[in-house]
Design a protein around this motif. Structure first.
Motif, short mmCIF file in Angstrom:
data_model
loop_
_atom_site.label_atom_id
_atom_site.label_comp_id
_atom_site.label_asym_id
_atom_site.label_seq_id
_atom_site.Cartn_x
_atom_site.Cartn_y
_atom_site.Cartn_z
N ARG A 243 0.83 -1.21 0.00
CA ARG A 243 0.00 0.00 0.00
C ARG A 243 0.86 1.26 0.00
NH1 ARG A 243 -5.26 -0.78 3.86
NH2 ARG A 243 -5.99 0.94 2.59
N SER A 244 1.94 1.24 0.73
CA SER A 244 2.84 2.39 0.75
C SER A 244 3.40 2.66 -0.64
CB SER A 244 3.97 2.14 1.75
OG SER A 244 4.89 3.22 1.73
N GLU A 247 0.57 3.98 -3.05
CA GLU A 247 0.22 5.38 -2.82
C GLU A 247 1.26 6.31 -3.44
OE1 GLU A 247 -0.23 5.84 1.36
OE2 GLU A 247 -2.03 4.58 1.47
N THR A 248 2.53 5.93 -3.32
CA THR A 248 3.59 6.74 -3.92
C THR A 248 3.46 6.77 -5.44
OG1 THR A 248 5.10 6.20 -2.11
CG2 THR A 248 6.09 7.02 -4.14
N GLY A 250 0.69 6.22 -7.19
CA GLY A 250 -0.53 6.92 -7.56
C GLY A 250 -0.35 8.42 -7.62
N ALA A 251 0.46 8.96 -6.71
CA ALA A 251 0.70 10.40 -6.69
C ALA A 251 1.51 10.87 -7.88
CB ALA A 251 1.42 10.78 -5.40
#
Length: 272
Positions: A243-244, A247-248, A250-251
């Motif tokens: 997940r970490s 998220e990186t 996705g940004a």
């Protein structure tokens, strides 16, 4: 002044139409709706659309009754945005995850009703997967990466995919629609998918979505491993790490990345 202001007016009108189409439905917009949104007459809007079509920035669909952004618009935007697409951005992530987790890692993207393997890093343990190698595809809903993307689509879009894919999933040994919807509900609630169903004996996997700026799942990070390596004591840490990284990624997504809209074109340049 009149001669210099008219090209500027035409340019602004064309740019305005591009913005209207970008905010419209993916199936395209009708001419009268485009003209209404632009605050101009249909003949004026039609002339501007005709010029944009000639440049490849707009295309006609459904027998010319609807208009949407064309491929050249996305290609141009992608080239002017990030130098690397999703695969380039994700490659270091996949290498890092494979080294950290000692498992095979997959990068999946949606392509219509399917999930396509855009990249894969092999781990030390021999595994079997639904997608197979790079370029392999499965119906959305089959396998952890495919399932987590389907779960995070807008409801109407998700339902349309389910209706289309249920016969295909049943042919692949999946359960029934009720079981699929239950799995999707669970995936949305917890934000990830863990599969150890026995569809591929001895194999297990976990996946998390890669979300764009609108919260839509456009891709997924997934690992495939031996079932014995994904027990309860290890699973939470694996999910947290995935997940970490997701998220990186996705940004950093480029919304005009060709790999997200046309995976097959992106894969044509991928070394096998």
């Amino acid at each position: 002044m009149a001669q210099s202001s008219e090209p500027q007016s035409s340019l602004r009108r064309a740019l305005g139409l591009l913005r209207i189409l970008a905010a419209g439905e993916t199936a395209g917009m009708r001419l009268k709706d485009i003209a209404s949104a632009a605050g101009c007459g249909q003949p004026t809007a039609h002339r501007a659309l005709r010029d944009l079509i000639a440049e490849g920035f707009v295309s006609q669909v459904e027998g010319g009754k609807r208009y949407r952004l064309g491929l050249d618009f996305f290609v141009t935007a992608a080239r002017s945005g990030q130098a690397g697409g999703l695969r380039d951005l994700a490659r270091p992530v996949l290498l890092r995850l494979s080294a950290t987790l000692s498992d095979t890692v997959f990068l999946l993207v949606r392509n219509g009703y399917d999930a396509v393997c855009l990249d894969r890093i092999e781990g030390p343990f021999p595994i079997r997967s639904f997608t197979g190698d790079i370029g392999g595809k499965v119906p959305l809903g089959l396998g952890q990466g495919s399932l987590v993307m389907l779960a995070h689509l807008p409801e109407a879009e998700r339902d349309a995919v389910i209706r289309f894919n249920i016969p295909r999933l049943l042919d692949r040994g999946f359960l029934d629609e009720a079981a699929l919807r239950s799995a999707l509900d669970k995936a949305r609630q917890q934000g990830w998918v863990n599969l150890n169903t026995g569809l591929i004996p001895g194999m297990a996997g976990v996946a998390v979505p890669i979300l764009d700026a609108e919260g839509r799942a456009v891709a997924a990070l997934s690992i495939g491993t031996l079932a014995e390596r994904l027990r309860e004591e290890r699973l939470p840490n694996v999910v947290s790490i995935l997940r970490s990284e997701a998220e990186t990624l996705g940004a950093k997504l480029n919304p005009f990345d060709v790999a997200l809209r046309y995976p097959s074109r992106s894969l044509s340049a991928v070394p096998r």
